[in-house]
Design a protein around this motif. Structure first.
Motif, short mmCIF file in Angstrom:
data_model
loop_
_atom_site.label_atom_id
_atom_site.label_comp_id
_atom_site.label_asym_id
_atom_site.label_seq_id
_atom_site.Cartn_x
_atom_site.Cartn_y
_atom_site.Cartn_z
N LEU A 102 6.20 2.67 -3.95
CA LEU A 102 5.87 4.07 -3.40
C LEU A 102 5.14 5.24 -4.28
O LEU A 102 4.35 5.57 -3.91
CB LEU A 102 7.00 4.29 -3.22
CG LEU A 102 8.25 4.02 -2.28
CD1 LEU A 102 9.37 4.11 -1.96
CD2 LEU A 102 6.82 3.34 -0.16
N CYS A 103 5.05 4.92 -4.74
CA CYS A 103 4.59 5.89 -6.75
C CYS A 103 3.27 4.73 -6.94
O CYS A 103 2.74 5.85 -7.34
CB CYS A 103 5.12 5.61 -8.03
SG CYS A 103 7.35 6.37 -7.04
N ASN A 110 1.27 2.03 -5.55
CA ASN A 110 0.00 1.56 -4.16
C ASN A 110 1.24 1.35 -3.48
O ASN A 110 1.09 0.26 -2.39
CB ASN A 110 0.00 -0.20 -5.02
CG ASN A 110 -0.91 -0.33 -4.04
OD1 ASN A 110 -1.44 0.32 -3.58
ND2 ASN A 110 -1.19 -1.62 -4.53
N PRO A 111 1.73 2.64 -2.37
CA PRO A 111 1.79 2.67 -1.19
C PRO A 111 1.18 2.13 0.04
O PRO A 111 0.22 2.27 -0.51
CB PRO A 111 1.98 3.95 -1.27
CG PRO A 111 1.52 4.92 -1.47
CD PRO A 111 1.14 3.99 -2.87
N LYS A 112 1.40 1.11 0.68
CA LYS A 112 0.51 0.54 1.92
C LYS A 112 1.49 1.64 2.82
O LYS A 112 2.84 1.69 3.33
CB LYS A 112 1.06 -0.43 1.70
CG LYS A 112 0.07 -1.26 0.11
CD LYS A 112 0.24 -2.96 0.19
CE LYS A 112 -0.55 -2.94 -0.85
NZ LYS A 112 -0.62 -4.93 -0.74
N SER A 139 7.36 -6.90 2.89
CA SER A 139 7.68 -6.19 1.49
C SER A 139 6.99 -7.03 0.36
O SER A 139 5.49 -6.84 -0.18
CB SER A 139 7.67 -4.78 1.51
OG SER A 139 7.76 -4.43 2.53
N TYR A 153 2.84 -7.35 -1.74
CA TYR A 153 2.71 -7.07 -2.88
C TYR A 153 2.36 -8.12 -4.22
O TYR A 153 2.09 -8.14 -4.87
CB TYR A 153 3.58 -5.88 -3.58
CG TYR A 153 3.13 -4.53 -2.73
CD1 TYR A 153 2.82 -3.24 -3.16
CD2 TYR A 153 4.42 -3.91 -2.47
CE1 TYR A 153 2.42 -2.28 -2.80
CE2 TYR A 153 4.43 -2.71 -0.88
CZ TYR A 153 3.19 -2.23 -1.49
OH TYR A 153 3.24 -0.34 -1.29
#
Length: 369
Positions: free
Chosen positions: A221-222, A224-226, A169, A173
């Motif tokens: 998660l707030c 740029n959730p992928k 992850s 990002y």
């Protein structure tokens, strides 16, 4: 270098003197004291001293690192020779994993007070250093770009002694952070509006530093959730399996030492000063800062942060050479010599808060991993 021409409230600001060392209460322009909160209201509950900044510093310029990279390569093409893997990184990571495995075994029968002590004094240093090894691996520094998947598998291996799945992850990002530095809704290194609004007193900024691992975990998660990828699931399953094995072999104290070391190392810890030092504006108009102190020995030279953003495909081992070769570009930039002082200044300087970041409205097509 001076301020970026497009910085809101920053145009025309005087550049720092040559070789300026960023200090507490460094000179800034265009600030007023006594208020915080993105909506213009006072800091919630009005606890303690409040900071001046009420919003992020919006800029309308392109990425500065790409322009400087072109200039440097035109003048110093020999830097291209540094764009190659650092195979020593492989052995360093293996030794760090073995060191943590040894520590897991040694703490299994200690009193709890000593488990906590060693988790902070030793485990936290190794864990934070390992996250920065994973940062190196995310740039394919271990095996090179031609063996990208080898780097991904090796990152999962390096992740094991951290106790929490992180490597895959982070890679997804972090590449956005380099391509779209400060990009609104893309770069999850930028705090949320809530963080900027709420953590605006000295006490709250201190708590924010302690809770940095939590905010770095939930911020994607707030902002740029992928969608979850296959490799992220593999990373999770490998990590859970490893954690279960550690618990089965050596019990709860070893498991606690592993997890506590990761959380403590990324929170209130001298090495964690790099989170603040890298991109928070202690000088108006400057969004990236380098640190040239001794903790670079534990952090794969992540302190050479201007150099890293200019040349993200050069391993940390070679970044001091970049600075030496292109000294005329780096020596006069604002720089730090103490991450501990950065943390202290961030808490105590009433004009600095999580809002002290440059933020960009991105134009054109955005490509994400």
């Amino acid at each position: 270098m001076g301020t970026e021409d497009g910085a809101v409230g920053g145009a025309g600001a005087e550049p720092p003197p040559p070789r300026y060392k960023v200090r507490c209460r460094a000179p800034r322009s265009g600030t007023s004291r006594g208020r915080c909160g993105g909506s213009g209201g006072r800091c919630a509950a009005g606890m303690g001293n409040t900071v001046a900044r009420e919003d992020f510093e919006w800029v309308y310029t392109d990425q500065p690192h790409a322009d400087r990279r072109k200039e440097i390569l035109a003048k110093h093409p020999e830097i291209k020779a540094l764009m190659k893997p650092d195979y020593n990184l492989i052995w360093v990571v293996v030794l760090m994993v073995l060191a943590q495995l040894t520590a897991f075994y040694l703490v299994k029968d200690l009193d709890w007070k000593w488990v906590i002590f060693w988790a902070y004094v030793f485990g936290s240093c190794i864990s934070h250093s390992m996250t920065l090894a994973i940062h190196e691996i995310s740039h394919n520094s271990a095996f090179g770009n031609s063996k990208a998947m080898w780097n991904r598998w090796f990152g999962i291996f390096a992740n094991l002694p951290l106790g929490l799945p992180y490597s895959i992850s982070f890679k997804r990002y972090h590449m956005d952070h380099h391509r779209y530095l400060g990009g609104d809704g893309i770069d999850v290194d930028i705090p949320t509006n809530f963080e900027g609004w709420f953590f605006c007193t000295r006490f709250r900024k201190f708590i924010w530093i302690v809770l940095q691992p939590f905010f770095y975990a939930i911020r994607p998660l707030c902002i740029n959730p992928k969608p979850i990828t296959r490799l992220e699931i593999i990373n999770l399953l490998a990590q859970l399996s490893f954690d279960i094995v550690i618990y089965y072999l050596w019990g709860v104290k070893s498991t606690f030492y592993m997890l506590a070391g990761s959380v403590l190392g990324l929170g209130l810890h001298p090495i964690s000063g790099h989170f603040i030092a890298e991109h928070y504006m202690f000088l108006k108009g400057h969004e990236t800062y380098s640190y040239y102190g001794p903790l670079n020995l534990l952090t794969f030279n992540v302190g050479y942060h201007n150099e890293h953003h200019d040349f993200p495909n050069i391993p940390g081992k070679s970044l001091p050479l970049v600075k030496k070769i292109a000294a005329e570009y780096y020596d006069n930039l604002p720089q730090y010599n103490s991450w501990i002082k950065v943390l202290y200044d961030f808490v105590m300087d009433d004009t600095i808060s999580p809002y002290s970041r440059m933020k960009r409205q991105l134009k054109g097509e955005v490509k994400q991993d």
